[in-house]
Design an enzyme around this catalytic site. Sequence first.
Site, PDB file in Angstrom:
ATOM      1  CG  HIS A 197      -2.340  -0.835   0.846  1.00 52.36           C
ATOM      2  ND1 HIS A 197      -2.516  -1.797   2.104  1.00 52.36           N
ATOM      3  CD2 HIS A 197      -2.397  -1.250  -0.222  1.00 52.36           C
ATOM      4  CE1 HIS A 197      -3.904  -2.195   2.365  1.00 52.36           C
ATOM      5  NE2 HIS A 197      -3.679  -2.095   0.351  1.00 52.36           N
ATOM      6  CD  GLU A 442      -7.151 -13.516 -16.234  1.00 57.11           C
ATOM      7  OE1 GLU A 442      -6.141 -12.911 -16.325  1.00 57.11           O
ATOM      8  OE2 GLU A 442      -8.188 -13.210 -16.263  1.00 57.11           O
ATOM      9  CG  ASP A 466      -3.262 -13.513 -13.431  1.00 58.76           C
ATOM     10  OD1 ASP A 466      -2.892 -14.340 -12.651  1.00 58.76           O
ATOM     11  OD2 ASP A 466      -4.226 -13.098 -13.235  1.00 58.76           O
ATOM     12  CB  CYS A 513      -6.585  -5.403 -19.944  1.00 59.05           C
ATOM     13  SG  CYS A 513      -6.614  -7.043 -18.845  1.00 59.05           S
TER      14      CYS A 513
HETATM   15  C1  PEP Z   1      -3.988  -9.767 -15.312  1.00 61.49           C
HETATM   16  O1  PEP Z   1      -4.122 -11.076 -15.728  1.00 61.49           O
HETATM   17  O2  PEP Z   1      -2.883  -9.693 -16.223  1.00 61.49           O
HETATM   18  C2  PEP Z   1      -4.439  -8.783 -15.357  1.00 61.49           C
HETATM   19  C3  PEP Z   1      -5.208  -7.740 -15.958  1.00 61.49           C
HETATM   20  O3  PEP Z   1      -5.754  -9.411 -14.264  1.00 61.49           O
HETATM   21  P1  PEP Z   1      -5.000  -9.358 -12.597  1.00 61.49           P
HETATM   22  O4  PEP Z   1      -3.693  -9.043 -12.477  1.00 61.49           O
HETATM   23  O5  PEP Z   1      -5.831  -8.691 -11.762  1.00 61.49           O
HETATM   24  O6  PEP Z   1      -5.427 -11.152 -12.429  1.00 61.49           O
HETATM   25 MG    MG Z   2      -5.670 -11.898 -13.989  1.00 63.55          MG
END
Ligand code: PEP
Ligand code: MG
Length: 589
Positions: A197, A442, A466, A513
Site C-alpha cells: 500500500h 490469461e 496471470d 490489459c
Molecule cells: C492479468 O492477469 O493480467 C490481469 C489484468 O488481471 P489481474 O492482474 O487483476 O489478475
Molecule cells: Mg488476472
Amino acid sequence: MRELSFVTMELTGINASPGVASGSAYLLSPRQLPEPTVYPSPPGLETERLSQAITAAVVQLEDIQRSLSSSAGDSAAHIFRSQQTILEDPALVGEVTAVIHQEHICAEGALRRVVDQYRLLFLQLQEDAYNRERVADLDDVYQRLLRNLLGVKEATLLTIPAQSIVVAVDLLPSDTALVDPSLLKGLVLEGGAATSHVAILARNLGIPMVVQAAGALEKISPGSEVVLDALDSERATVVVHPNAEQLRRCRSRVDLMTRRREVLARYAGAEAVTRDGHRLSLSANVGATGDLAPARRDGATRVGLYRSEFLFLRAATPPTEDEQYQAYRTAAELFPQGGAVIRTLDAGGDKPVQGLSLTREANPFLGARGLRLSLTHPEFFRAQLRAILRAAVHGPLQIMFPMVGGVPDLEAALAILDEVREELDTGGVVYNRDVTVGAMIEVPSAALVAEALARRVSFLSIGTNDLTQYLTATDRLNGAVQEYYRVYDPSVFRTIRMVVDAGHRVGCQVGVCGELGGNPLAIPALVGMRVDELSMGASSLATAAWLVREGSYSDMQELSAAVLQQEDHRVIRRLLEEYHEEQIRRSGL
Ligand code: PEP
Ligand code: MG
C-alpha cells in the site's frame, strides 16, 4: 568515526516508485510501542477507555482520509477506509470487551490478546500479499488504539524538514498519508514491497521509492546527503554522501526526469496513431470508483479494465446489486464516449472475498478463482450481471469474464447472462440489451482455443499478469521465484501473437490489459503484433501515446518479428531496450 560517515557509499534496492531525488536523510527508527503492561482493572472503566480510544481513532482516520483524497487520490483514502472498517467491526470490539469483562484486565492487554488472534487467523488463512496487507492494516489500527489508550502522541512524518529522504525499515500506510508531499523527496525502505500500500501511495504522489535496500538504517546516518535514482531500471540505487560528480549526475538526471515528464504530459489524451497511420485504442485500468476521475485527468477516454472485485474485497459484506449498479453507473457516466469494460468478480487466488472464497486451498492460484468462483456462486454472479446491464442504460458498458479456462466455462457464463436478460425482461426492468461481452485470455488452455472463444464474444483481452504466471509456472507473488516470472518470456509474446491472429481471423478485437500492456519497453512490440487495445494504469497513458505517435508501425512490426524469433527472454529484453533507447534519442529526451 565521524569521517567514516562521509565516505561515499552505494546501496541498491528494488524500484517501487520511479523518479530521481536528492535530499537529506530523515531516519525513522522502528518505533512500535512496547508490549503493553497488563494490569487488573474494573471492566466498567476499561470498556469506557476502549470506547474513547476507538472514537478518537475513527476521527483520526477520517481526518487522514479527508486530507488524502485531495493529494494522493481515492485509492489511497480507500486504504484508510478499510482500516476504519476494521475499527468499526463489531466482532473485534465485542471480543476485546468480552476479554475485559472475563479477565478484569486493562483495555491494552485485552486488545493485544484479540489482535494477536486475528493476526494469526489472517496469516493462517492464506500466506499471500493480500493478507499480509490486511495484517499491516490491523497492526496500524492496533498501534493507533494503543497510542490513544496510553495518551502517546503519534510520531509521524508530519514534522519532517524540507528536502527529506525518509529511511525506515518499513512504513505503515498512515505514515506516508500524513506526510506533506512537498517536503518529502524520497523513500528508502530496508523491507517493503513494490506491491505494498505504501508503494501505491508513493506512486500516486509521484515520490520515488526504493524497497529492499538492505542495511539502509545502519549505513545512512541522520541528516546525511542521499541521492536516490529509481528512474529507468527495475533496480534502484541509493548513494550516501555523494561526491561532486555523483551530485552533478543526479542534478542532470532530475532535469532529465522533469523534462521527460513535461514532454510526455503533452501526450496525455492524444490519439494513439503511429506516424504511418496505424491506429489503436489506449485505455485505463481502474480498481475503485475513486480511480475513475483521476484516470480521466490522466487523459483516459475509456476504461479497458474495471477490476470490480475492489468493490467486494474490503467490504465486510458483499455490495448489493443496487450498490454495484451505482458504482458501474458512475463509470458509465464518467466515460460517455469510450465507455468501460466491467470485469466480473475476479476473486480467489490472491483476492479472497468475504462469503465467497474463504476455503483454504493448497494452491489458490490454481483453485477456485475468477469465473470458476462466479459459476459456483450463481447468485452473486447474477446480481453483478443485472447491475451491469442496468447501469449500461447510462453509458457504454461492456462485460468481461476473468479466468476463462475454455469453451465450457464461457458457454456457461453466457447462458447465465441470457437468463439474466430474460429475468430483467420478465420483470420489466430497464436495462441495455446491447451490452457486448468479452473474455480474458490469461490461462494457457484458453489461449490455445482462442479462436473458438473469439467466435462466441465481441472481444478478447489478454491478462499478461496471470498468463505469465501460468505459462512460466511461477507464482506471481512468490518473491523467492521472481527470476522465473519472466515478463519478456518468448512464450508470452508468442502466445499473444497467436491469440491476436486467432481473434482477427474471426473478426474479434484483441487487447492486452495486464501490466505488459503499459510497459514502455513492450508497447512497440505489442503494437507491431496488431493488438487493438492496450489498457494500463492511467499514469502510463501519456508515455504509451508518446511511444505510439512518435514511432512508425513498420518499425514496430519489424521489432515484433524480431522478438518472435527469439528463444531467450534476456535477448528479447535487450531488443526492446535498444528500440526504446533509440526512440528516446530520436525524440531528444
Ligand atoms: C492479468 O492477469 O493480467 C490481469 C489484468 O488481471 P489481474 O492482474 O487483476 O489478475
Ligand atoms: Mg488476472
